[in-house]
Every structure is written in C-alpha cells, then in structure tokens.
Enzyme design. Structure first.
Site, PDB file in Angstrom:
ATOM      1  N   SER A  25       1.519   2.792 -11.547  1.00  0.00           N
ATOM      2  CA  SER A  25       2.434   1.809 -10.928  1.00  0.00           C
ATOM      3  C   SER A  25       2.176   0.408 -11.482  1.00  0.00           C
ATOM      4  O   SER A  25       3.113  -0.334 -11.790  1.00  0.00           O
ATOM      5  CB  SER A  25       2.220   1.776  -9.412  1.00  0.00           C
ATOM      6  OG  SER A  25       2.588   3.000  -8.837  1.00  0.00           O
ATOM      7  N   ARG A  29       4.678  -2.061 -14.064  1.00  0.00           N
ATOM      8  CA  ARG A  29       5.093  -3.401 -13.631  1.00  0.00           C
ATOM      9  C   ARG A  29       4.565  -4.490 -14.564  1.00  0.00           C
ATOM     10  O   ARG A  29       5.245  -5.490 -14.822  1.00  0.00           O
ATOM     11  CB  ARG A  29       4.624  -3.647 -12.195  1.00  0.00           C
ATOM     12  CG  ARG A  29       5.439  -2.831 -11.174  1.00  0.00           C
ATOM     13  CD  ARG A  29       4.668  -2.675  -9.887  1.00  0.00           C
ATOM     14  NE  ARG A  29       5.454  -2.096  -8.814  1.00  0.00           N
ATOM     15  CZ  ARG A  29       5.680  -0.782  -8.633  1.00  0.00           C
ATOM     16  NH1 ARG A  29       5.213   0.090  -9.487  1.00  0.00           N
ATOM     17  NH2 ARG A  29       6.385  -0.356  -7.598  1.00  0.00           N
ATOM     18  N   GLY A  97      10.372   8.347 -12.674  1.00  0.00           N
ATOM     19  CA  GLY A  97      11.240   7.780 -11.635  1.00  0.00           C
ATOM     20  C   GLY A  97      10.999   6.291 -11.481  1.00  0.00           C
ATOM     21  O   GLY A  97      11.939   5.495 -11.316  1.00  0.00           O
ATOM     22  N   SER A 169      10.205   3.222   0.337  1.00  0.00           N
ATOM     23  CA  SER A 169      10.123   3.469  -1.103  1.00  0.00           C
ATOM     24  C   SER A 169       9.811   2.184  -1.852  1.00  0.00           C
ATOM     25  O   SER A 169      10.600   1.242  -1.854  1.00  0.00           O
ATOM     26  CB  SER A 169      11.433   4.061  -1.631  1.00  0.00           C
ATOM     27  OG  SER A 169      11.461   3.953  -3.047  1.00  0.00           O
ATOM     28  N   GLN A 171       9.665   2.002  -4.988  1.00  0.00           N
ATOM     29  CA  GLN A 171      10.527   1.926  -6.179  1.00  0.00           C
ATOM     30  C   GLN A 171      11.823   1.205  -5.846  1.00  0.00           C
ATOM     31  O   GLN A 171      12.295   0.359  -6.610  1.00  0.00           O
ATOM     32  CB  GLN A 171      10.817   3.327  -6.709  1.00  0.00           C
ATOM     33  CG  GLN A 171       9.580   4.011  -7.252  1.00  0.00           C
ATOM     34  CD  GLN A 171       9.857   5.404  -7.760  1.00  0.00           C
ATOM     35  OE1 GLN A 171      10.971   5.905  -7.661  1.00  0.00           O
ATOM     36  NE2 GLN A 171       8.842   6.044  -8.306  1.00  0.00           N
ATOM     37  N   ASP A 317       1.875  10.439  -3.107  1.00  0.00           N
ATOM     38  CA  ASP A 317       1.678  11.242  -4.324  1.00  0.00           C
ATOM     39  C   ASP A 317       0.515  12.229  -4.217  1.00  0.00           C
ATOM     40  O   ASP A 317       0.257  12.982  -5.156  1.00  0.00           O
ATOM     41  CB  ASP A 317       1.446  10.319  -5.524  1.00  0.00           C
ATOM     42  CG  ASP A 317       2.708   9.536  -5.881  1.00  0.00           C
ATOM     43  OD1 ASP A 317       3.818  10.014  -5.574  1.00  0.00           O
ATOM     44  OD2 ASP A 317       2.587   8.431  -6.453  1.00  0.00           O
ATOM     45  N   LYS A 344      10.511  14.506  -5.410  1.00  0.00           N
ATOM     46  CA  LYS A 344       9.581  13.967  -6.408  1.00  0.00           C
ATOM     47  C   LYS A 344       9.822  14.702  -7.743  1.00  0.00           C
ATOM     48  O   LYS A 344      10.872  15.291  -7.940  1.00  0.00           O
ATOM     49  CB  LYS A 344       8.148  14.106  -5.900  1.00  0.00           C
ATOM     50  CG  LYS A 344       7.869  13.226  -4.673  1.00  0.00           C
ATOM     51  CD  LYS A 344       7.926  11.762  -5.043  1.00  0.00           C
ATOM     52  CE  LYS A 344       7.687  10.860  -3.855  1.00  0.00           C
ATOM     53  NZ  LYS A 344       7.890   9.443  -4.193  1.00  0.00           N
ATOM     54  N   ARG A 389       1.449  16.706 -11.019  1.00  0.00           N
ATOM     55  CA  ARG A 389       0.509  16.747  -9.885  1.00  0.00           C
ATOM     56  C   ARG A 389       0.357  18.159  -9.309  1.00  0.00           C
ATOM     57  O   ARG A 389      -0.684  18.496  -8.754  1.00  0.00           O
ATOM     58  CB  ARG A 389       0.933  15.755  -8.805  1.00  0.00           C
ATOM     59  CG  ARG A 389       0.948  14.317  -9.321  1.00  0.00           C
ATOM     60  CD  ARG A 389       0.888  13.288  -8.226  1.00  0.00           C
ATOM     61  NE  ARG A 389       1.365  11.998  -8.714  1.00  0.00           N
ATOM     62  CZ  ARG A 389       0.647  11.134  -9.424  1.00  0.00           C
ATOM     63  NH1 ARG A 389      -0.597  11.413  -9.746  1.00  0.00           N
ATOM     64  NH2 ARG A 389       1.168   9.988  -9.820  1.00  0.00           N
TER      65      ARG A 389
HETATM   66  C1  S3P Z   1       5.868   4.416  -7.032  1.00  0.00           C
HETATM   67  C2  S3P Z   1       6.365   4.650  -5.765  1.00  0.00           C
HETATM   68  C3  S3P Z   1       6.404   5.975  -5.137  1.00  0.00           C
HETATM   69  C4  S3P Z   1       5.495   6.973  -5.858  1.00  0.00           C
HETATM   70  C5  S3P Z   1       5.625   6.891  -7.352  1.00  0.00           C
HETATM   71  C6  S3P Z   1       5.289   5.492  -7.845  1.00  0.00           C
HETATM   72  C7  S3P Z   1       5.903   3.044  -7.578  1.00  0.00           C
HETATM   73  O1  S3P Z   1       7.729   6.459  -5.192  1.00  0.00           O
HETATM   74  O2  S3P Z   1       5.780   8.289  -5.421  1.00  0.00           O
HETATM   75  O3  S3P Z   1       4.776   7.818  -7.988  1.00  0.00           O
HETATM   76  O4  S3P Z   1       5.237   2.785  -8.599  1.00  0.00           O
HETATM   77  O5  S3P Z   1       6.604   2.204  -6.993  1.00  0.00           O
HETATM   78  P1  S3P Z   1       8.827   6.118  -4.055  1.00  0.00           P
HETATM   79  O6  S3P Z   1       9.064   4.682  -4.060  1.00  0.00           O
HETATM   80  O7  S3P Z   1      10.037   6.903  -4.455  1.00  0.00           O
HETATM   81  O8  S3P Z   1       8.225   6.626  -2.778  1.00  0.00           O
END
Ligand code: S3P
Length: 434
Positions: A25, A29, A97, A169, A171, A317, A344, A389
C-alpha cells in the site's frame, strides 16, 4: 509463462530472522505522490512486486522518470500536479486493485483521456465503488458494466463532495482524495469504519494541507506536492504468513524485523492473541511517520474465537491465513461481517472454504464469513484461484498437514511477495516447486 505449482511438506520447527518485503500500500502511494510532486523523491524499502512495478510502469508511460538506483529503491522525478502526459496506449495495472482504483481517481483530474486495464482477476473486480462517487465529483469514467477496463475521460472540471463510503475501503477513500487534489473546493470522505490512512499521512508528508482523523479525511484542491523521501516499512500482510506459521508449528520462534504496525493493519495480531498466540513487539519506534517494530512470535497452542467484527477492516487481507490458524486451533472460530472477502483477488471465502474442506477441515460458509472447526488436516490438492494470499496460506497449512499439500497456480505470489519460497524455506518450511 508456465504455471507454477508448489508442494508444502511438514518441515522442522521454524527458527531465525525473516525480513519480509516492503509494504504494498505504501509503495503504490509513494510512487503516485512522488510522480505528482515538484522535485525528486527517493523511496527506500520499495516492494519489488508485480503490483507495484505495474504502477511504476503506468506512471512511466505517463511521462514520469523513475530510476532504480538499487533493488528496493526508486528515485521518482516528479512532474508536478499538471505535468503528466497522456498516452493512447492502455495503462496495465496487472493484478492490482489498489493500482487501478487509485489511478482512476488520479487520472479523473487530468486534461487527457486514459484507459486502465488489468489481468483476468482484476477484470472481474467491482469498479462502481470508485466510478460512482468520482462521477459525483464531475468525472467521466466508462466501465464495462461496472468492471474494467476503465475509460477515463480527461478535461472534466472536478468539484469537491462530501461522501460517506457505503463499505469501508481505503482504496475508494484514496481515489476520492487523489481526485480531490484537482477539484474545486473541499473533498471530504467519511468511513463507516476507519481504514488504513496511508494516503492521508503521505499527502501531509508531501506538504499538502489535509485534515484527517480515524474515519474521516478532508482536503481542498489547488495546492502543491513537494518531493519527499519515503521509508517503506515491511508489509504486515506479508509478515502475517510467518506469524501464523510459527504459531502453529511446535518449537518455532521467528523474529520479523521492522514491520509496519499502523493500527489499521494489525487486526490479525489482536485476533491471534485472542486465540492464545505468543507474539511480542520489540524495538517499537517511528519510521517515516509510521509505527514500526520487530515482531517475535513463538509457537503456542491456539483456540477458536468469535472474531470481533470491529477487527474485520483492520485485517481485511489476513483472512486466508487466519482461516489456517483457525483450522489448527482447538474448537470453533466464527467470522462474520466479512463479505468484502468475496471481491478480493478471488472470492476468498469460497476459495478458503473449498481448500480447507479438501484437507478434511469442517467449514460452514456464510454469505459474510465462515465457521471453522479446528482439527487435524490431511494432505491434498488445492486451487489457489490465482490468488497470492490463498497460495501462501495453504503453503502454511502444509507445515502441519498429515500429507503433502499441493498448491496449484502460485505465479501471482510475485504480485505482493517476491522471494516468498526462498525466505520460507530459509526458516524451516519445506516448500518445493513442481
Ligand atoms: C488497500 C486497501 C484494501 C486492501 C488492499 C490494499 C490499499 O482494499 O484489501 O490489499 O492499499 O488501500 P479495500 O480498500 O478494497 O478494502
């Protein structure tokens, strides 16, 4: 590329020091904010995974110079908020994602059009959760009935909104905040449960004014990001496999140095402790504005629990490997409120329930969770569904199963944890490629 399968056998007690790779993550970013900043940002501890490399490649396609001075390092030559250049080529986010959803927000504010594509798994993942609120901000993004590819139309004036997320979320929150950099006025995101706040913390570190607290974040458009150096901690989600492995294999003791301990990520630590695990944090400190520490985990007998629902977003996760811990525990573990696991990289509730049943474990699947009765596991053949995973979780299960556990389709482990097999075997796993 040919398909990679593993077999996992019972090994010896797990011992030693295991340095897991950088946080996924944070690495995504750092690349994105570095690209939009004025000046050069140096990232150390960068995850050399396929997901984060895909994000780097996308930014390079958009005209950002990204150098690799050494493995695990990137030097990002920021082009400024309005310096990205459009391309007619599709931007391939691979399996990520996080990459696609955050980039959708970032690209919504550009003057040019873009197309975001992904692999087979990403192409099945829901995107309305980002495209709907981005449309409320004035963005124009076409999807295929809510699925990728995403056609992001540039040149749309964005305006800030106040948006309450229907599902927790990070994300989605991050996509809106990134679009908010380009919006007129304030963008405010309110969450049903606080999620990881890396975007907020990192925006502040890059000098963008932002007001945030657990469960909400607000910023306004039209400021400047200033290049900054980023120290990426080791990924708690990667450490998780070793926390469970050492907990369930008698005689084990592992030390995992410099793991990121952001409280929005460490739900599994609490869950395992509730199950009786022996995990200590040594040398707790701050690094790059994030709490980090060395995790020391020793074998301990585990027992089943009813997982508090409030922990779910903080360990979103880690459920595949929690299910393995539950299968190794005495008694029943019940998980509820985790329907997000169905969208996921695979449907993780179905993939884990099917896989554990193959190993002789009784699992009651529910729409939003499962109940797992701990007991002896046998060997068997598991389909990872191409989910990194799920693959690593069943490699852990193989450590205590009555026979070899064959895990099919492990190629995608490289998306988040390059070198897992070598690192695992170095501390006592008996994992082979077939
Ligand atoms: C993440 C947020 C999570 C997580 C993903 C990484 C991120 O997803 O499952 O592996 O880096 O913001 P969600 O926001 O869909 O829950």
């Amino acid at each position: 590329m040919s398909r990679l399968d593993w077999t996992s056998h019972t090994g010896r007690a797990l011992q030693g020091r295991v340095r897991v790779p950088g946080d996924k993550s944070v690495s995504h970013r750092a690349l994105m904010l570095g690209a939009l900043a004025d000046g050069v940002s140096h990232i150390r501890g960068f995850l050399e995974g396929e997901d984060t490399r895909a994000t780097a490649a996308v930014l390079q396609q958009l005209g950002v110079l990204i150098e690799t001075p050494a493995d695990g390092e990137r030097r990002v030559h920021g082009v400024g908020l309005h310096g990205l250049r459009g391309t007619t080529q599709p931007l391939d986010c691979g399996n990520a994602g996080t990459g696609m959803r955050l980039l959708a927000g970032l690209l919504a504010g550009q003057a040019f059009d873009s197309t975001l594509i992904g692999d087979e798994s990403l192409s099945r993942r829901p995107m309305r959760r980002v495209t709907d609120p981005l449309a409320l901000m004035g963005a124009r993004i076409d999807s295929q009935d809510g699925l990728p590819p995403l056609q992001v139309h540039g040149g749309q004036p964005l305006h800030g909104i106040q948006y309450t997320l229907p599902v927790a979320s990070a994300q989605v929150k991050s996509a809106l905040l990134l679009a908010g950099l380009y919006a007129q006025g304030d963008t405010e995101v309110i969450e049903p449960h606080p999620t990881r706040d890396y975007t907020e913390r990192m925006l502040a570190a890059f000098g963008w004014p932002i007001d945030f607290a657990p469960g909400r974040a607000r910023l306004s458009g039209g400021h400047t990001l200033h290049a900054t150096d980023v120290e990426v901690p080791a990924d708690f989600s990667s450490a998780a496999f070793f926390l469970v492995a050492a907990s369930i294999v008698p005689g084990s003791e592992l030390r995992l140095p410099s793991v990121g301990l952001n409280p929005r990520r460490t739900g599994l630590l609490q869950a395992l402790r509730l199950m009786g695990a022996d995990i200590r944090i040594d040398n707790q400190r701050e690094s790059g504005g994030e709490p980090v520490g060395d995790l020391v985990v020793r074998h301990a007998p585990l027992h089943g629990i009813e997982l508090p629902e409030a922990l779910v977003p903080d360990m979103i996760d880690e459920f595949p490997v929690l299910f393995v811990a539950a299968a190794a525990a005495k008694g029943r573990t019940v998980v509820r409120g985790a329907a997000e696991l169905r969208v996921k990289e695979s449907d993780r509730l179905a993939a884990m329930a099917t896989g554990l049943r193959t190993l002789g474990v009784a699992v009651d699947e529910a729409p939003d969770g499962a109940a797992i009765d701990g007991g002896a596991m046998s060997g068997g053949i598991i389909d990872s569904h191409g989910d990194h995973r799920i693959a690593m979780s069943f490699a852990v299960a193989g450590l205590i199963a009555g026979g070899p556990v064959r895990v099919n389709d492990c190629n995608n482990v490289a998306t988040s944890f390059p070198g897992f097999l070598e690192l695992a075997n170095g501390c006592g796993f008996a994992l082979a490629t077939v």
